[in-house]
Motif scaffolding. Sequence first.
Motif, PDB file in Angstrom:
ATOM      1  N   SER A 161       0.859  -1.186   0.000  1.00 28.88           N
ATOM      2  CA  SER A 161       0.000   0.000   0.000  1.00 28.88           C
ATOM      3  C   SER A 161       0.903   1.246   0.000  1.00 28.88           C
ATOM      4  CB  SER A 161      -0.919   0.008   1.225  1.00 28.88           C
ATOM      5  OG  SER A 161      -0.150   0.019   2.431  1.00 28.88           O
ATOM      6  N   GLY A 162       0.272   2.415   0.017  1.00 26.92           N
ATOM      7  CA  GLY A 162       1.050   3.649   0.096  1.00 26.92           C
ATOM      8  C   GLY A 162       1.276   4.298  -1.255  1.00 26.92           C
ATOM      9  N   ASP A 163       2.197   5.260  -1.296  1.00 21.86           N
ATOM     10  CA  ASP A 163       2.498   6.022  -2.519  1.00 21.86           C
ATOM     11  C   ASP A 163       2.885   5.101  -3.664  1.00 21.86           C
ATOM     12  OD1 ASP A 163       2.047   8.308  -1.099  1.00 21.86           O
ATOM     13  OD2 ASP A 163       4.165   8.776  -0.744  1.00 21.86           O
ATOM     14  N   GLY A 164       2.336   5.398  -4.829  1.00 24.17           N
ATOM     15  CA  GLY A 164       2.663   4.624  -6.012  1.00 24.17           C
ATOM     16  C   GLY A 164       1.825   3.367  -6.174  1.00 24.17           C
ATOM     17  N   ILE A 165       1.094   3.003  -5.128  1.00 20.55           N
ATOM     18  CA  ILE A 165       0.243   1.818  -5.177  1.00 20.55           C
ATOM     19  C   ILE A 165      -1.224   2.194  -5.055  1.00 20.55           C
ATOM     20  CG2 ILE A 165      -0.327  -0.380  -4.060  1.00 20.55           C
ATOM     21  CD1 ILE A 165       2.573  -0.601  -3.193  1.00 20.55           C
ATOM     22  N   GLU A 166      -1.543   3.020  -4.046  1.00 24.59           N
ATOM     23  CA  GLU A 166      -2.901   3.528  -3.890  1.00 24.59           C
ATOM     24  C   GLU A 166      -3.098   4.742  -4.797  1.00 24.59           C
ATOM     25  OE1 GLU A 166      -4.363   3.651   0.309  1.00 24.59           O
ATOM     26  OE2 GLU A 166      -2.271   3.155   0.764  1.00 24.59           O
ATOM     27  N   CYS A 167      -4.334   5.264  -4.827  1.00 22.96           N
ATOM     28  CA  CYS A 167      -4.624   6.411  -5.696  1.00 22.96           C
ATOM     29  C   CYS A 167      -3.870   7.672  -5.258  1.00 22.96           C
ATOM     30  CB  CYS A 167      -6.131   6.707  -5.693  1.00 22.96           C
ATOM     31  SG  CYS A 167      -7.097   5.428  -6.511  1.00 22.96           S
ATOM     32  N   TYR A 168      -3.582   7.783  -3.973  1.00 25.16           N
ATOM     33  CA  TYR A 168      -2.796   8.906  -3.453  1.00 25.16           C
ATOM     34  C   TYR A 168      -2.277   8.545  -2.069  1.00 25.16           C
ATOM     35  CZ  TYR A 168      -6.955  10.195  -0.729  1.00 25.16           C
ATOM     36  OH  TYR A 168      -8.027  10.195   0.140  1.00 25.16           O
TER      37      TYR A 168
END
Length: 215
Positions: free
Chosen positions: A208-215
């Motif tokens: 999860s987190g930056d680059g994986i979720e929408c923001y």
Amino acid sequence: MESQVRGGTRWKRFAVVMVPSVAATAVIGVALAQGALAASFSVSGQEFKVRAGKLVGYDMNQYGSIDSGKSLEGKDEAHPVSVSAFDHATITDMCQSVVTPIPFLNKSVTLKLTAGDKGTDVVADQIYIDVAQLDSTQAVFEGINIGVPAGTTSGKTPKPKSGEKANPFGFAQQADKATLTDVKQTAWATTAGTFKLSNLHMGLSWGSGDGIECY
């Protein structure tokens, strides 16, 4: 994009927060592209993130309510939300992401949906978005009335949903048109009569987190 308010956020930011909820509704709509959802339902134990480059909503109503459901552990939960309802909305560059923990692997998996990012907007009719938090770099409301009773708002947008835990005499706001730019929000639920999703894409990723979720 002003609707009715439902949560308890700071009043000055209320209008802006309410508007982004539409984006969230559109995002979740990606997963429900085939049609309408029930007007009243128990929410899951997971909130989701929604991002939109631009959201334009017409005949907006916004009011406060409570979403009830179960946690991932099966415990009863209640979530105060701000419901944003639109008779018609278009969304450009929409993204929705949900993170699901996998306890026995000590990992998490992110489901990410995107649509309306290749020249054709996402279109939604009769949509409700139950928002917990919203941010927008710019929100413009046209023909807005703030402080009307939730059960007496005018226009085509539906009043509080049947079975919904909302006070018909409570605070609400309405607007002829709402335009929000660079919207980021977290939401618990979305209900719509129709969702039209162009260039829909769904993918799963570990973590999860930056680059994986929408923001």
